[in-house]
Design an enzyme around this catalytic site. Structure first.
Site, PDB file in Angstrom:
ATOM      1  N   LEU A  97     -69.111 -89.527  21.136  1.00 32.54           N
ATOM      2  CA  LEU A  97     -69.533 -88.312  21.821  1.00 32.54           C
ATOM      3  C   LEU A  97     -69.329 -87.112  20.912  1.00 32.54           C
ATOM      4  O   LEU A  97     -68.359 -87.059  20.155  1.00 32.54           O
ATOM      5  CB  LEU A  97     -68.700 -88.118  23.094  1.00 32.54           C
ATOM      6  CG  LEU A  97     -68.743 -89.264  24.098  1.00 32.54           C
ATOM      7  CD1 LEU A  97     -67.795 -88.979  25.249  1.00 32.54           C
ATOM      8  CD2 LEU A  97     -70.150 -89.484  24.604  1.00 32.54           C
ATOM      9  N   HIS A  98     -70.228 -86.163  20.972  1.00 26.46           N
ATOM     10  CA  HIS A  98     -70.019 -84.936  20.233  1.00 26.46           C
ATOM     11  C   HIS A  98     -70.922 -83.842  20.755  1.00 26.46           C
ATOM     12  O   HIS A  98     -71.881 -84.101  21.471  1.00 26.46           O
ATOM     13  CB  HIS A  98     -70.247 -85.133  18.735  1.00 26.46           C
ATOM     14  CG  HIS A  98     -71.595 -85.681  18.373  1.00 26.46           C
ATOM     15  ND1 HIS A  98     -71.776 -86.935  17.864  1.00 26.46           N
ATOM     16  CD2 HIS A  98     -72.830 -85.139  18.461  1.00 26.46           C
ATOM     17  CE1 HIS A  98     -73.076 -87.139  17.650  1.00 26.46           C
ATOM     18  NE2 HIS A  98     -73.728 -86.075  17.997  1.00 26.46           N
ATOM     19  N   ALA A  99     -70.588 -82.602  20.414  1.00 25.94           N
ATOM     20  CA  ALA A  99     -71.432 -81.465  20.730  1.00 25.94           C
ATOM     21  C   ALA A  99     -71.389 -80.577  19.484  1.00 25.94           C
ATOM     22  O   ALA A  99     -71.006 -81.055  18.427  1.00 25.94           O
ATOM     23  CB  ALA A  99     -70.947 -80.759  21.981  1.00 25.94           C
TER      24      ALA A  99
END
Lengths: 158, 102
Positions: A71-73
């Site tokens: 997951l990342h933003a």
């Protein structure tokens, strides 16, 4: 050759790693791993929402390999420090990926800029390509054992 | 030859992918420029081949370049096989398709 493995080891510590989390949805898995990083002071709570939004808007492509989500933003979504979180799940969850669901290893990456973490990612990729290490991570009975698997990973980064 | 690796945020996965693509090309002695971009920027960047995670298909439907979809982003073998196949296809586009039994 020794600074790469140390970088990953410095990122994945007892503070941001948790074994055998019980969650019932992919959203909850993002919240649990994100919360570790919030408590470690490396991300703002809004980064958790940003990671979830990324999955919703762009699709579940971050299930990068069978059973493994990264997951990342974006840095501007609330990253304070480069950090990597990991939780293993007692019951895998569906992200909606066409081939790589269900997921039982959820990583969360928070980077301050595009380049800061490339070498850590390289070592992470090397670790995740190692079936034996993956098996050990999945069978770790508690957080301390999971952390120990990661910490002793020698980083045969080729 | 211009190759783009794509992920949603232009960091992380597209960079890992870029590394694997560069490794694969180097092993085969193929020269190309490989750039990691995010989904928002790829349209403005000319490319001959695009390498992206599966499940990005809906976002890349209108790409004019050849698109290679990777199921397992940490599987160097998959990346290499698919990218080299796309490169060879790009370098040797099938000419007279009707005559060619393949």
């Amino acid at each position: 050759m020794n600074d790469q493995p140390i970088e990953l080891r410095a990122l994945l510590t007892a503070q941001t790693v948790k074994a055998n989390a019980a969650v019932s949805s992919w959203e909850e898995s993002a919240e649990v791993v994100g919360q570790l990083m919030v408590e470690a002071g490396t991300i703002e709570p809004r980064y958790i929402e940003a990671m979830k939004r990324t999955v919703r808007e762009l699709g579940p492509y971050m299930v990068i390999a069978p059973g493994i989500a990264l997951l990342h933003a974006r840095p501007e979504d609330g990253v304070k420090e480069l950090s990597l979180g990991l939780i293993t799940l007692t019951t895998p969850v569906e992200f909606g990926h066409s081939t790589n669901d269900p997921v039982d290893l959820v990583f969360a990456l928070a980077a301050v800029n595009k380049d800061a973490h490339v070498s850590a990612l390289q070592v992470l990729a090397g670790m995740l390509m190692d079936e034996a290490i993956l098996a050990q991570m999945r069978s770790a009975s508690d957080t301390a054992s999971l952390v120990s698997v990661i910490q002793t990973y020698g980083g045969n980064a080729s | 030859m211009r190759i783009l690796t794509i992920c949603g945020m232009g960091m992380g996965t597209s960079m890992m992918l870029r590394l694997f693509v560069e490794e694969a090309l180097k092993a085969e002695g193929i020269k190309a420029s490989v750039t990691a971009v995010d989904l928002g920027s790829y349209k403005g960047t000319p490319a001959d081949i695009i390498v992206a995670p599966t499940d990005m298909e809906s976002h890349l439907k209108n790409a004019t370049a050849r698109v290679v979809y990777i199921k397992n982003l940490i599987d160097k073998k998959e990346v290499k096989e698919k990218v080299i196949a796309a490169v060879q296809d790009f370098q040797n586009p099938p000419a007279a398709a009707e005559d060619d039994p393949q």
